[in-house]
Design an enzyme around this catalytic site. Sequence first.
Site, short mmCIF file in Angstrom:
data_model
loop_
_atom_site.label_atom_id
_atom_site.label_comp_id
_atom_site.label_asym_id
_atom_site.label_seq_id
_atom_site.Cartn_x
_atom_site.Cartn_y
_atom_site.Cartn_z
N TYR A 203 18.54 -23.80 -10.76
CA TYR A 203 18.17 -24.26 -9.42
C TYR A 203 17.98 -23.04 -8.49
O TYR A 203 16.96 -22.91 -7.81
CB TYR A 203 19.29 -25.16 -8.89
CG TYR A 203 19.13 -25.61 -7.44
CD1 TYR A 203 18.25 -26.61 -7.08
CD2 TYR A 203 19.92 -25.01 -6.44
CE1 TYR A 203 18.13 -27.03 -5.76
CE2 TYR A 203 19.81 -25.42 -5.12
CZ TYR A 203 18.93 -26.42 -4.78
OH TYR A 203 18.80 -26.83 -3.48
N LYS B 214 14.76 -21.69 -6.19
CA LYS B 214 14.84 -21.52 -4.73
C LYS B 214 14.54 -20.08 -4.33
O LYS B 214 13.86 -19.83 -3.34
CB LYS B 214 16.23 -21.94 -4.22
CG LYS B 214 16.44 -23.46 -4.22
CD LYS B 214 15.48 -24.14 -3.27
CE LYS B 214 15.67 -25.65 -3.21
NZ LYS B 214 14.59 -26.32 -2.45
N1 LIG Z 1 21.84 -30.95 -0.06
C1 LIG Z 1 22.11 -29.66 -0.12
O1 LIG Z 1 23.28 -29.24 -0.21
C2 LIG Z 1 21.00 -28.66 -0.01
C3 LIG Z 1 21.34 -27.34 0.26
C4 LIG Z 1 20.33 -26.39 0.36
C5 LIG Z 1 19.02 -26.76 0.18
N2 LIG Z 1 18.70 -28.06 -0.08
C6 LIG Z 1 17.28 -28.40 -0.27
O2 LIG Z 1 16.84 -29.25 0.76
C7 LIG Z 1 15.81 -30.09 0.28
C8 LIG Z 1 16.13 -31.52 0.65
O3 LIG Z 1 17.31 -31.91 -0.02
P1 LIG Z 1 18.22 -33.14 0.39
O4 LIG Z 1 19.57 -32.64 0.56
O5 LIG Z 1 17.59 -33.89 1.49
O6 LIG Z 1 18.21 -33.99 -0.95
P2 LIG Z 1 17.53 -35.36 -1.32
O7 LIG Z 1 17.80 -36.37 -0.27
O8 LIG Z 1 17.89 -35.63 -2.70
O9 LIG Z 1 15.98 -35.00 -1.22
C9 LIG Z 1 15.25 -34.42 -2.27
C10 LIG Z 1 13.99 -35.21 -2.43
O10 LIG Z 1 13.16 -34.60 -3.40
C11 LIG Z 1 12.41 -35.64 -3.97
N3 LIG Z 1 11.91 -35.32 -5.29
C12 LIG Z 1 12.60 -34.92 -6.35
N4 LIG Z 1 11.75 -34.79 -7.41
C13 LIG Z 1 10.53 -35.12 -6.97
C14 LIG Z 1 9.27 -35.19 -7.60
N5 LIG Z 1 9.08 -34.89 -8.88
N6 LIG Z 1 8.21 -35.57 -6.84
C15 LIG Z 1 8.36 -35.89 -5.54
N7 LIG Z 1 9.54 -35.86 -4.93
C16 LIG Z 1 10.62 -35.46 -5.63
C17 LIG Z 1 13.33 -36.82 -4.04
O11 LIG Z 1 12.53 -37.97 -3.92
P3 LIG Z 1 12.82 -39.36 -4.69
O12 LIG Z 1 13.30 -40.29 -3.63
O13 LIG Z 1 11.49 -39.77 -5.23
O14 LIG Z 1 13.80 -39.07 -5.75
C18 LIG Z 1 14.26 -36.62 -2.88
O15 LIG Z 1 13.98 -37.49 -1.81
C19 LIG Z 1 15.69 -29.83 -1.19
O16 LIG Z 1 14.64 -28.93 -1.44
C20 LIG Z 1 17.01 -29.17 -1.53
O17 LIG Z 1 16.89 -28.33 -2.65
C21 LIG Z 1 19.67 -29.02 -0.16
#
Ligand SMILES: NC(=O)c1ccc[n+]([C@@H]2O[C@H](COP(=O)([O-])OP(=O)(O)OC[C@H]3O[C@@H](n4cnc5c(N)ncnc54)[C@H](OP(=O)(O)O)[C@@H]3O)[C@@H](O)[C@H]2O)c1
Lengths: 251, 454
Positions: A157, A161
């Site tokens: 991951y 990133k």
């Molecule tokens: N949460 C954390 O601790 C954290 C920390 C640092 C960075 N981030 C980053 O912030 C961003 C948002 O994360 P979040 O926390 O909001 O998590 P999240 O709610 O799980 O959002 C990630 C989204 O990515 C979508 N996704 C995954 N695979 C996909 C695909 N093949 N095609 C289209 N959509 C896809 C998912 O959509 P579906 O509904 O279709 O599954 C999901 O809604 C991500 O890039 C994550 O890496 C998160």
Amino acid sequence: MIDAVGNPQSVLLLGGTSDIGLAIVQRYARQRPLRVVLAARPSARLEAAAERLMTLGCTVHSVPFDARDPNGHQTVVDKAFAHGDIDLAVVAFGVLGDQERAWQDVQVARELAEVNYVAPVSLGVLLAERMRAQGHGSIVALSSVAGERVRRSNFVYGSGKAGMDGFFLGLGEALRPHGVRVCVVRPGFVRTKMTDGLDAAPLSVTAEDVATAVVEGVRAGKELVWVPGPLRWVMSALRHVPRALFRRLPM
Amino acid sequence: MGAISSGLPRTLTGWGRTASTVAKLVTPTSTDEIAEAVRTRSGRGVLARGLGRSYGDAAQNAGGLVLDLCGLDELHSVDPDTGVIDVDAGASLDALIRRLLPLGLFVPVTPGTRQVTVGGAIAADIHGKNHHVQGSFGNHVQSLDLLCADGTVRTIGPDREPELFWCTVGGMGLTGIVLRARIRMMPVETAYCVVDTERADNLDDLMARLAEDDHRYTYSVAWFDAVATGARLGRAVLTRGWNATRDQLPQRLRGAPLKFTAKERLSAPPVFPNGLLNRATIGVFNELWFRKAPRERRGEIQTISQFFHPLDALRDWNRVYGPRGFVQYQFVAPFGAEETLRRCVERISSSPHVSFLNVLKRFGDGNPAPLSFPAPGWTLAVDMPAAPGLGQLLDELDEWIADAGGRLYLAKDSRMTSAVLRRMYPRLDEWSRIRHSVDPDGVFTSDLSRRLTL
Ligand SMILES: NC(=O)c1ccc[n+]([C@@H]2O[C@H](COP(=O)([O-])OP(=O)(O)OC[C@H]3O[C@@H](n4cnc5c(N)ncnc54)[C@H](OP(=O)(O)O)[C@@H]3O)[C@@H](O)[C@H]2O)c1
Ligand SMILES: Cc1cc2nc3c(=O)[nH]c(=O)nc-3n(C[C@H](O)[C@H](O)[C@H](O)COP(=O)(O)OP(=O)(O)OC[C@H]3O[C@@H](n4cnc5c(N)ncnc54)[C@H](O)[C@@H]3O)c2cc1C
């Protein structure tokens, strides 16, 4: 247009069901209703998100989007821009996955690489082309502290990133003379559906905290935003810890 | 014509230095080149730009073409009997004053800076300190040549295609490109003004003084303190006056009464930090300024630049707000809505957002232009750094002003919404209909028109 005090009139959310992405859009919508394009895989969650935004007064269009279908990216972007300029595009999709499987199962590794690196690059290029032609716009790219110094515990991951982080920082430089800004966001541990069931790391934040920092960062034209802010200092210290010691840190 | 099609991408902002966008900028040197540029524009349209002194996004066109009209600035003729001049739209009021004051002619309306073009003055229908007696810039335009979207040039005026004329006055460049205009200048005997200065202790005192004898003065304006609160809320310095006659000048100035003197412009250093202008620094400045003004002084002789354009002495003064830029907020509240005006001043003074340059003035009657800003009432202008939270504060004020039947000035706006605009300018539909009849495809486009769906 994004106005003088930072209000956009239209937003494209790539990863239209992302908790962090939706928190950002809702934060804007509460200031002033706006036109929203949600690009996501069709699901009940997507419909619920659109519904919620409409009750806040937004006009919402949904566009089917699968990050793992690179040939479809052009169509996604064309549809997203079909109703006029996009002032702000948020690149929020991503997968964390099971990290121990990820480095041992090629299918999982490939999915992570595609969703976290290849697709953001592909969409970044397509967004850049559109926004250059507009002469204005902002792109927010959700990177992660995991990419600042890649760790043993989640390096598949983290490496994705790290790659997308570098790409969007560079894209920001390339787009500067064209009136387009790129803001790379590096959150720490955020409590969302992505981290559901995991033990919260120190300095953990909520999706709303990230939204607040992003809205302010975009308004102020920042290129890099850490959430929470002090993580910047923690990570810049960690970056210089010798590898032998870094290995033994409990992270 | 090569130069026209290969305009360079340029980052443009208004005077407030917020919301920059990139457009192709070209500087045509003939009306043929302008016509050629309009003909060969891209899908994102074309817009005229003058000296970029509008504060917001009125003179920007992201992704499209922007024509810098300052290269077209010839003074074609001056009629000494009627005072009517025929001048290119890119000429600045500064150049006109320098050229024509020695002939005893002064611009009929001057804003707080001489660095605006004739085209910009018409497009924003600018007002000056004499609005309460002499109206806005459009009232003094006899006719103008407008290059329209279909490539034709129409000569229009209050008695010739009046609908299109009044939609161009105050039309923010969206009906076409003003190429040239005939303007009635004002005869003057000297390059000086006779000025009365007085202090008002608070907002009530200020409004009472302005209402009482404004009509006696050709020029009237008040600077007020937007930091002081409580009993001193709205304390102010009023400066009002007339163009001086030759007899009113002291002996030593009578030899060359029309000599125009404007000090060499000093440039502000290019780099200022954000937050240099804060509550503490502005509070100190305001106190000094207020104390320095005489409680009352009558009949002082000032030069035109001292009286009208004190800010022009410092070039690029807008940089003191730092790289984040600033927002100028100017509205008019109709007579009878004094309570709204007071509420706005109180709200601003008690907010964390401090304003440095604050002006209050009474407007007289408006003109027939549907989008012209001035209307009978009180106009207030404040300048505030674009800091977090400013948007919410101003959104709140917008509602109060719209409720009271007031409006914001488009030449200064950089953040209002289309919904608010529609409430503030009830004749907008009339304007849109006429604009649509001459430019059905929206060839003339700006960031402002995109933001406000004009
Ligand atoms: N949460 C954390 O601790 C954290 C920390 C640092 C960075 N981030 C980053 O912030 C961003 C948002 O994360 P979040 O926390 O909001 O998590 P999240 O709610 O799980 O959002 C990630 C989204 O990515 C979508 N996704 C995954 N695979 C996909 C695909 N093949 N095609 C289209 N959509 C896809 C998912 O959509 P579906 O509904 O279709 O599954 C999901 O809604 C991500 O890039 C994550 O890496 C998160
Ligand atoms: C210090 C300062 C003080 C000011 N004081 C006042 C004041 O007291 N009263 C007041 O009314 N305003 C005031 N202003 C605002 C200023 O007068 C207006 O914004 C004016 O329009 C600026 O003229 P410009 O040539 O710089 O036009 P720009 O800012 O370049 O353009 C303004 C608008 O005019 C249009 N335009 C320009 N040229 C043409 C043309 N040839 N044909 C068609 N459209 C054209 C543009 O498309 C744009 O919509 C002040 C501004 C400053 C910086």
